[in-house]
Motif scaffolding. Structure first.
Motif, PDB file in Angstrom:
ATOM      1  N   UNK A 128       8.659   3.585  14.381  1.00  0.00           N
ATOM      2  CA  UNK A 128       7.595   2.662  13.992  1.00  0.00           C
ATOM      3  C   UNK A 128       7.641   1.379  14.821  1.00  0.00           C
ATOM      4  N   UNK A 129       8.834   0.851  15.021  1.00  0.00           N
ATOM      5  CA  UNK A 129       8.970  -0.390  15.777  1.00  0.00           C
ATOM      6  C   UNK A 129       8.678  -0.176  17.259  1.00  0.00           C
ATOM      7  N   UNK A 130       9.171   0.934  17.810  1.00  0.00           N
ATOM      8  CA  UNK A 130       8.890   1.222  19.226  1.00  0.00           C
ATOM      9  C   UNK A 130       7.408   1.428  19.459  1.00  0.00           C
TER      10      UNK A 130
ATOM     11  N   UNK B 199       0.360  -3.718  23.136  1.00  0.00           N
ATOM     12  CA  UNK B 199      -0.786  -4.360  22.470  1.00  0.00           C
ATOM     13  C   UNK B 199      -1.833  -3.380  21.980  1.00  0.00           C
ATOM     14  N   UNK B 200      -2.074  -2.288  22.704  1.00  0.00           N
ATOM     15  CA  UNK B 200      -3.087  -1.325  22.264  1.00  0.00           C
ATOM     16  C   UNK B 200      -2.691  -0.679  20.940  1.00  0.00           C
ATOM     17  N   UNK B 201      -1.420  -0.294  20.840  1.00  0.00           N
ATOM     18  CA  UNK B 201      -0.945   0.322  19.603  1.00  0.00           C
ATOM     19  C   UNK B 201      -1.002  -0.660  18.442  1.00  0.00           C
ATOM     20  N   UNK B 202      -0.656  -1.902  18.697  1.00  0.00           N
ATOM     21  CA  UNK B 202      -0.667  -2.900  17.633  1.00  0.00           C
ATOM     22  C   UNK B 202      -2.088  -3.174  17.137  1.00  0.00           C
TER      23      UNK B 202
ATOM     24  N   UNK C 290      -3.048  -0.142  14.956  1.00  0.00           N
ATOM     25  CA  UNK C 290      -2.334  -0.093  13.681  1.00  0.00           C
ATOM     26  C   UNK C 290      -2.875  -1.142  12.721  1.00  0.00           C
ATOM     27  N   UNK C 291      -3.110  -2.348  13.198  1.00  0.00           N
ATOM     28  CA  UNK C 291      -3.595  -3.413  12.327  1.00  0.00           C
ATOM     29  C   UNK C 291      -5.004  -3.113  11.818  1.00  0.00           C
ATOM     30  N   UNK C 292      -5.851  -2.565  12.683  1.00  0.00           N
ATOM     31  CA  UNK C 292      -7.199  -2.214  12.240  1.00  0.00           C
ATOM     32  C   UNK C 292      -7.155  -1.154  11.144  1.00  0.00           C
ATOM     33  N   UNK C 293      -6.334  -0.132  11.343  1.00  0.00           N
ATOM     34  CA  UNK C 293      -6.245   0.939  10.353  1.00  0.00           C
ATOM     35  C   UNK C 293      -5.638   0.442   9.045  1.00  0.00           C
ATOM     36  N   UNK C 294      -4.624  -0.397   9.121  1.00  0.00           N
ATOM     37  CA  UNK C 294      -4.034  -0.933   7.892  1.00  0.00           C
ATOM     38  C   UNK C 294      -5.064  -1.727   7.094  1.00  0.00           C
ATOM     39  N   UNK C 295      -5.853  -2.518   7.776  1.00  0.00           N
ATOM     40  CA  UNK C 295      -6.856  -3.321   7.087  1.00  0.00           C
ATOM     41  C   UNK C 295      -7.910  -2.424   6.431  1.00  0.00           C
TER      42      UNK C 295
ATOM     43  N   UNK D 228      -2.807  -6.456   6.186  1.00  0.00           N
ATOM     44  CA  UNK D 228      -1.860  -6.066   7.234  1.00  0.00           C
ATOM     45  C   UNK D 228      -0.473  -5.940   6.614  1.00  0.00           C
ATOM     46  N   UNK D 229       0.213  -4.842   6.889  1.00  0.00           N
ATOM     47  CA  UNK D 229       1.556  -4.619   6.348  1.00  0.00           C
ATOM     48  C   UNK D 229       2.605  -5.128   7.330  1.00  0.00           C
ATOM     49  N   UNK D 230       3.394  -6.131   6.947  1.00  0.00           N
ATOM     50  CA  UNK D 230       4.456  -6.613   7.835  1.00  0.00           C
ATOM     51  C   UNK D 230       5.475  -5.506   8.103  1.00  0.00           C
ATOM     52  N   UNK D 231       6.003  -5.406   9.329  1.00  0.00           N
ATOM     53  CA  UNK D 231       7.014  -4.391   9.630  1.00  0.00           C
ATOM     54  C   UNK D 231       8.202  -4.432   8.676  1.00  0.00           C
ATOM     55  N   UNK D 232       8.598  -5.634   8.246  1.00  0.00           N
ATOM     56  CA  UNK D 232       9.732  -5.749   7.318  1.00  0.00           C
ATOM     57  C   UNK D 232       9.417  -5.078   5.986  1.00  0.00           C
ATOM     58  N   UNK D 233       8.168  -5.174   5.542  1.00  0.00           N
ATOM     59  CA  UNK D 233       7.773  -4.536   4.289  1.00  0.00           C
ATOM     60  C   UNK D 233       7.813  -3.013   4.420  1.00  0.00           C
ATOM     61  N   UNK D 234       7.366  -2.508   5.568  1.00  0.00           N
ATOM     62  CA  UNK D 234       7.411  -1.060   5.791  1.00  0.00           C
ATOM     63  C   UNK D 234       8.850  -0.575   5.824  1.00  0.00           C
ATOM     64  N   UNK D 235       9.716  -1.317   6.511  1.00  0.00           N
ATOM     65  CA  UNK D 235      11.132  -0.950   6.567  1.00  0.00           C
ATOM     66  C   UNK D 235      11.755  -0.945   5.179  1.00  0.00           C
ATOM     67  N   UNK D 236      11.410  -1.934   4.370  1.00  0.00           N
ATOM     68  CA  UNK D 236      11.934  -1.982   3.001  1.00  0.00           C
ATOM     69  C   UNK D 236      11.446  -0.785   2.180  1.00  0.00           C
ATOM     70  N   UNK D 237      10.197  -0.393   2.393  1.00  0.00           N
ATOM     71  CA  UNK D 237       9.656   0.763   1.671  1.00  0.00           C
ATOM     72  C   UNK D 237      10.390   2.038   2.068  1.00  0.00           C
TER      73      UNK D 237
END
Length: 420
Positions: A343-345, A350-353, A356-361, A367-376
């Motif tokens: 997920x982090x890689x 920038x294209x991937x980011x 991902x942000x558009x789809x999350x919204x 927008x889901x912070x990476x730390x929140x995803x890692x915690x999940x």
């Protein structure tokens, strides 16, 4: 991640920026919350045709000028259609972000859909359909989806059929765009060398003509399962199997990602080790999950020889059925580490980011912070994965799609009975 900003324009379109210090380029695109599953039976394939036609001329630019104006500054422009979205995006230098926004707004609001261009592009798409049918490890997934979701939009191919594509005219394409390309269903997302306030100002001017309301309907996806097999003169049998999975909004979403990884996500995965390394039954075997807002599937693909397909299908089923009982903490921990690293890689460009942000919204409304995803992911325990495996692989009707020399594959009833 703390610098990601979201603004909703007056017309309901949302704008996301994710600045990446040190970059001199930007990825900027528009994600439309409309795809193949929003089509009626008579419109099958029109989302993809519309995606192609958006590049074929506007009131201000010809098709050649659209290509030339972006490439003259070293940028590139592209698009794709999926079952639940359509995306148009550009990669440009920082100073050319206004140009990228201008082109995107132009093709999404001012396309003229010239009849001659439509006629030519339909034949291009017909060739694309033909190429897909000639690529067995591509078309097999359309057969799998269609058999999982028969007689409904979620099961139809994205490309459509030759007859339907050739039947589309200007009025149908323009009408579909007018009904579905609505400001509240569109996200302008940019990452890299971007400034939020500047992009918002550009968007306010460029996309002001978008409508707020239209006629958007989406038929629910209802999984059925079943059997599709086609005898074809190929060297290998292309074999795919699905069971009902989980939606984006399901509490088990991340548990399913872990299950995908440990069963068939890499060289250390169970299926790779058992089917390829220990038994030598195939070259390629992997698992994947397809999630939607209301449904989903867990799937496996393998390519093997005519003489090996029976054993491969039996061993594959064995591995799926035993995972709910035969798991250990070390295996889960290893798969979690792989998932978080992936997920982090995947967010380093920038294209991937931007995507991902558009789809999350669009999916979660934020927008889901990476730390929140890692915690999940970290919160998923051994028993959670076991429980999900029991839910996925027992008491269900599987879907099987097989293409090639399939005569040695066991009857569907025999395979399906093992899941009940």
């Amino acid at each position: 991640m703390t610098d990601v900003k979201v603004t909703t324009l007056k017309n309901g379109m949302r704008v996301i920026t994710d600045p990446m210090p040190g970059l001199g380029t930007s990825a900027v695109g528009v994600w439309v919350d409309t795809g193949a599953r929003h089509e009626t039976a008579a419109e099958h394939g029109i989302s993809h045709v519309l995606e192609h036609m958006a590049f074929k001329g506007t009131e201000r630019r010809s098709a050649l000028q659209i290509a030339e104006v972006i490439e003259s500054v070293g940028g590139h422009l592209n698009a794709y259609t999926s079952r639940d979205q359509t995306a148009y995006y550009a990669r440009v230098l920082q100073d050319d972000v206004p140009l990228a926004v201008d082109i995107l707004s132009d093709i999404l609001q001012n396309s003229i859909f010239d009849e001659q261009e439509i006629a030519r592009e339909k034949e291009v798409i017909v060739q694309e359909i033909g190429q897909t049918f000639d690529t067995p490890d591509d078309i097999i997934f359309d057969y799998l989806q269609e058999t999982s979701y028969p007689d409904q939009p979620l099961g139809r191919s994205i490309l459509g059929t030759v007859a339907q594509v050739r039947g589309f005219d200007r009025a149908m394409i323009a009408g579909y765009m007018k009904r579905h390309y609505l400001a509240p269903r569109m996200v302008l997302s940019a990452s890299g060398a971007v400034d939020h306030e500047a992009l918002v100002r550009l968007a306010e001017d460029a996309f002001s003509g978008l409508a707020r309301e239209g006629d958007v309907a989406m038929e629910p996806g209802i999984y059925h399962g079943g059997d599709y097999r086609e005898e074809r003169a190929l060297e290998q049998v292309h074999y795919a199997l699905s069971v009902p999975g989980v939606s984006y909004l399901d509490d088990d979403y991340y548990a399913m990602q872990i299950l995908v990884g440990l069963l068939g996500g890499g060289m250390s995965s169970r299926l790779f080790q058992e089917i390829r390394e220990r038994r030598g039954l195939c070259y390629s075997v992997f698992t994947f999950a397809s999630s939607f807002m209301d449904s989903g599937t867990f799937s496996v693909y393998a390519g093997t020889g005519e003489e090996q397909i029976r054993e491969l299908s039996e061993v594959l089923t064995d591995e799926l059925l035993r995972v709910s009982e035969d798991l250990d903490g070390a295996e889960i921990a290893r798969t979690k580490a792989q998932l978080k690293a992936s997920l982090l890689m995947g967010m380093e460009g920038p294209a991937a980011r931007a995507e991902v942000h558009a789809r999350q919204l669009q999916i979660y409304g934020r927008i889901l912070p990476p730390a929140e995803i890692s915690e999940s992911i970290d919160a998923i325990g051994l028993q959670d994965v076991k429980n999900l495996a029991g839910r996925l692989f027992f008491g269900v009707t599987p879907t099987i799609a097989a293409l090639g020399p399939v005569r040695n594959l066991a009857p569907f009833e025999r395979i399906a009975a093992r899941f009940n």
